[in-house]
Design a protein around this motif. Structure first.
Motif, PDB file in Angstrom:
ATOM      1  N   GLY A   1      98.962  83.862 -63.312  1.00  0.00           N
ATOM      2  CA  GLY A   1      99.797  83.776 -64.493  1.00  0.00           C
ATOM      3  C   GLY A   1      99.481  84.925 -65.434  1.00  0.00           C
ATOM      4  N   ASP A   2      99.643  84.671 -66.722  1.00  0.00           N
ATOM      5  CA  ASP A   2      99.487  85.729 -67.714  1.00  0.00           C
ATOM      6  C   ASP A   2      98.031  86.032 -68.064  1.00  0.00           C
ATOM      7  OD1 ASP A   2     102.330  84.206 -69.242  1.00  0.00           O
ATOM      8  OD2 ASP A   2     102.303  85.995 -67.974  1.00  0.00           O
ATOM      9  N   ILE A   3      97.126  85.059 -67.836  1.00  0.00           N
ATOM     10  CA  ILE A   3      95.734  85.246 -68.261  1.00  0.00           C
ATOM     11  C   ILE A   3      94.777  84.811 -67.154  1.00  0.00           C
ATOM     12  CG2 ILE A   3      96.202  85.090 -70.750  1.00  0.00           C
ATOM     13  CD1 ILE A   3      95.230  82.140 -70.561  1.00  0.00           C
ATOM     14  N   ALA A   4      94.944  85.314 -65.946  1.00  0.00           N
ATOM     15  CA  ALA A   4      94.168  84.857 -64.785  1.00  0.00           C
ATOM     16  C   ALA A   4      92.742  85.400 -64.728  1.00  0.00           C
ATOM     17  CB  ALA A   4      94.910  85.228 -63.508  1.00  0.00           C
ATOM     18  N   GLU A   5      92.441  86.462 -65.449  1.00  0.00           N
ATOM     19  CA  GLU A   5      91.124  87.078 -65.335  1.00  0.00           C
ATOM     20  C   GLU A   5      90.016  86.108 -65.735  1.00  0.00           C
ATOM     21  OE1 GLU A   5      90.756  90.771 -67.410  1.00  0.00           O
ATOM     22  OE2 GLU A   5      88.641  91.027 -66.893  1.00  0.00           O
ATOM     23  N   GLY A   6      89.015  85.985 -64.844  1.00  0.00           N
ATOM     24  CA  GLY A   6      87.891  85.098 -65.121  1.00  0.00           C
ATOM     25  C   GLY A   6      88.091  83.684 -64.620  1.00  0.00           C
ATOM     26  N   TYR A   7      89.216  83.439 -63.954  1.00  0.00           N
ATOM     27  CA  TYR A   7      89.528  82.120 -63.398  1.00  0.00           C
ATOM     28  C   TYR A   7      89.810  82.235 -61.904  1.00  0.00           C
ATOM     29  CZ  TYR A   7      90.465  80.897 -68.304  1.00  0.00           C
ATOM     30  OH  TYR A   7      90.367  80.697 -69.661  1.00  0.00           O
ATOM     31  N   SER A   8      89.597  81.123 -61.180  1.00  0.00           N
ATOM     32  CA  SER A   8      90.001  81.060 -59.785  1.00  0.00           C
ATOM     33  C   SER A   8      90.523  79.665 -59.479  1.00  0.00           C
ATOM     34  CB  SER A   8      88.844  81.414 -58.842  1.00  0.00           C
ATOM     35  OG  SER A   8      87.820  80.434 -58.931  1.00  0.00           O
ATOM     36  N   VAL A   9      91.393  79.574 -58.480  1.00  0.00           N
ATOM     37  CA  VAL A   9      91.983  78.291 -58.087  1.00  0.00           C
ATOM     38  C   VAL A   9      92.036  78.204 -56.571  1.00  0.00           C
ATOM     39  CG1 VAL A   9      93.426  78.014 -60.154  1.00  0.00           C
ATOM     40  CG2 VAL A   9      94.314  79.240 -58.151  1.00  0.00           C
ATOM     41  N   SER A  10      92.328  77.000 -56.085  1.00  0.00           N
ATOM     42  CA  SER A  10      92.602  76.778 -54.675  1.00  0.00           C
ATOM     43  C   SER A  10      93.677  75.705 -54.570  1.00  0.00           C
ATOM     44  CB  SER A  10      91.351  76.349 -53.913  1.00  0.00           C
ATOM     45  OG  SER A  10      90.864  75.106 -54.405  1.00  0.00           O
ATOM     46  N   ARG A  11      94.400  75.696 -53.453  1.00  0.00           N
ATOM     47  CA  ARG A  11      95.429  74.668 -53.237  1.00  0.00           C
ATOM     48  C   ARG A  11      95.399  74.301 -51.753  1.00  0.00           C
ATOM     49  NH1 ARG A  11     100.812  73.421 -55.152  1.00  0.00           N
ATOM     50  NH2 ARG A  11     100.951  71.156 -54.828  1.00  0.00           N
ATOM     51  N   GLU A  12      94.358  73.575 -51.393  1.00  0.00           N
ATOM     52  CA  GLU A  12      94.177  73.167 -49.999  1.00  0.00           C
ATOM     53  C   GLU A  12      94.962  71.903 -49.661  1.00  0.00           C
ATOM     54  OE1 GLU A  12      90.007  72.887 -49.372  1.00  0.00           O
ATOM     55  OE2 GLU A  12      89.630  75.009 -49.783  1.00  0.00           O
ATOM     56  N   LYS A  13      95.268  71.103 -50.677  1.00  0.00           N
ATOM     57  CA  LYS A  13      96.048  69.884 -50.498  1.00  0.00           C
ATOM     58  C   LYS A  13      97.176  69.863 -51.528  1.00  0.00           C
ATOM     59  CE  LYS A  13      92.610  67.124 -51.208  1.00  0.00           C
ATOM     60  NZ  LYS A  13      91.831  65.860 -51.351  1.00  0.00           N
ATOM     61  N   LYS A  14      98.258  69.223 -51.172  1.00  0.00           N
ATOM     62  CA  LYS A  14      99.421  69.186 -52.050  1.00  0.00           C
ATOM     63  C   LYS A  14      99.087  68.537 -53.380  1.00  0.00           C
ATOM     64  CE  LYS A  14     104.299  67.839 -52.041  1.00  0.00           C
ATOM     65  NZ  LYS A  14     105.386  67.221 -51.240  1.00  0.00           N
ATOM     66  N   GLU A  15      98.242  67.520 -53.354  1.00  0.00           N
ATOM     67  CA  GLU A  15      97.992  66.740 -54.557  1.00  0.00           C
ATOM     68  C   GLU A  15      96.884  67.305 -55.436  1.00  0.00           C
ATOM     69  OE1 GLU A  15      97.857  65.742 -51.437  1.00  0.00           O
ATOM     70  OE2 GLU A  15      96.002  64.626 -51.008  1.00  0.00           O
ATOM     71  N   SER A  16      96.186  68.361 -55.021  1.00  0.00           N
ATOM     72  CA  SER A  16      95.006  68.813 -55.743  1.00  0.00           C
ATOM     73  C   SER A  16      95.086  70.304 -56.071  1.00  0.00           C
ATOM     74  CB  SER A  16      93.767  68.542 -54.890  1.00  0.00           C
ATOM     75  OG  SER A  16      92.600  68.993 -55.531  1.00  0.00           O
TER      76      SER A  16
END
Lengths: 114, 111
Positions: free
Chosen positions: A58-73
Motif C-alpha cells: 500500500g502507501d506506507i509498506a516500509e517496515g512492515y511485512s505480511v503473508s496470506r497463506e490461508k484465505k481467512e488469515s
C-alpha cells in the motif's frame, strides 16, 4: 457470529523488537487489508491481498511485512525497521477483489513501542 | 494518487439538530464509503455509495460522481452520533481494492 477478529487488542513492545498482529475473518471474503491510523488522522493503507498467496504494498509498506497463506488469515508483522510503529492498526476485508464492495473492519489493535 | 477532502473538520451540535458533512474527491471512483468511528476506535460502515442516494433511518447520503463529491446527512442528531466520520474512496485500474481516506469530521453532539 461472522466477522473480523484482531488480536491482541493492546500490545506493548520494546524498541527493536518485531511484533506480529493477527487478523482472522470468517466472512469468506477474498480481499483483506491492513491500515494504520495515527492520532487525529485518517487511515493509511499498509498492505492488501486480493487472493491467497498474493499481496501488494500500500502507501506506507516500509517496515512492515505480511503473508496470506490461508484465505481467512492475514497477519501483519511490524519490524524493527519501522521508524514510528506506535499506532492503531486496523484489519479489513471485502467480498471481492475489484474494490466495488463494502469493506468491513475489525476492532483494531493498539501497538505501543517504548 | 486520488485526494480526499472532508469538511468541516469539526462540528458541534445540540441534540436534535441536523447536519451535513461533505466529501470532495479528485478523480473518478468506483467505490465510496462513509464510516463512523466510535470512541473505542471501531469503524462502522454507514453507506456504500459510489453514486446515487441512500437512506438508513436518520442518516442519508448522496454521491454526485460527475461532480466528485458526496454528502452525508444526519437528522435529529443524538449524543450517540458523536465520533469521527470518514469518507473513503477507491478508484479503478491498478487501485482495485484500495481505499483512500479523508481526514475525517469530528462530530460532537451535546445533550
Amino acid at each position: 457470529d461472522g466477522g473480523i477478529t484482531q488480536s491482541p487488542k493492546y500490545l506493548f513492545r520494546k524498541e527493536g523488537q518485531n511484533v506480529t498482529l493477527s487478523c482472522e475473518q470468517n466472512l469468506n471474503h477474498d480481499a483483506m487489508y491492513w491500515y494504520r491510523q495515527d492520532p487525529g488522522q485518517g487511515l493509511r493503507l499498509i498492505y492488501y491481498s486480493q487472493i491467497v498467496n498474493d499481496f501488494q504494498k500500500g502507501d506506507i509498506a516500509e517496515g512492515y511485512s505480511v503473508s496470506r497463506e490461508k484465505k481467512e488469515s492475514f497477519p501483519l508483522t511490524v519490524t524493527s525497521a519501522q521508524k514510528n510503529p506506535t499506532a492503531f492498526y486496523l484489519c479489513a476485508s471485502s467480498k471481492d477483489r475489484v474494490g466495488k464492495n463494502t469493506i468491513y473492519f475489525g476492532e483494531g489493535s493498539w501497538l505501543t513501542v517504548v | 494518487g486520488i485526494q480526499v477532502e472532508q469538511s468541516p473538520p469539526d462540528l458541534i451540535l445540540q441534540e436534535g439538530a441536523n447536519s451535513t458533512l461533505r466529501c470532495n474527491f479528485s478523480d473518478s471512483v468506483n467505490n465510496l464509503q462513509w464510516f463512523h468511528q466510535n470512541p473505542w476506535g471501531q469503524l462502522i460502515n454507514l453507506f456504500y455509495i459510489p453514486s446515487g442516494t441512500k437512506q438508513n433511518g436518520r442518516l442519508s447520503a448522496t454521491t454526485v460522481a460527475t461532480e466528485r463529491y458526496s454528502l452525508l446527512y444526519i437528522s435529529s442528531s443524538q449524543t450517540t452520533d458523536s465520533g469521527v466520520y470518514f469518507c473513503a474512496v477507491g478508484a479503478g485500474g491498478t487501485s482495485y481494492g484500495k481505499l483512500t481516506f479523508g481526514q475525517g469530521t469530528i462530530l460532537t453532539v451535546h445533550p
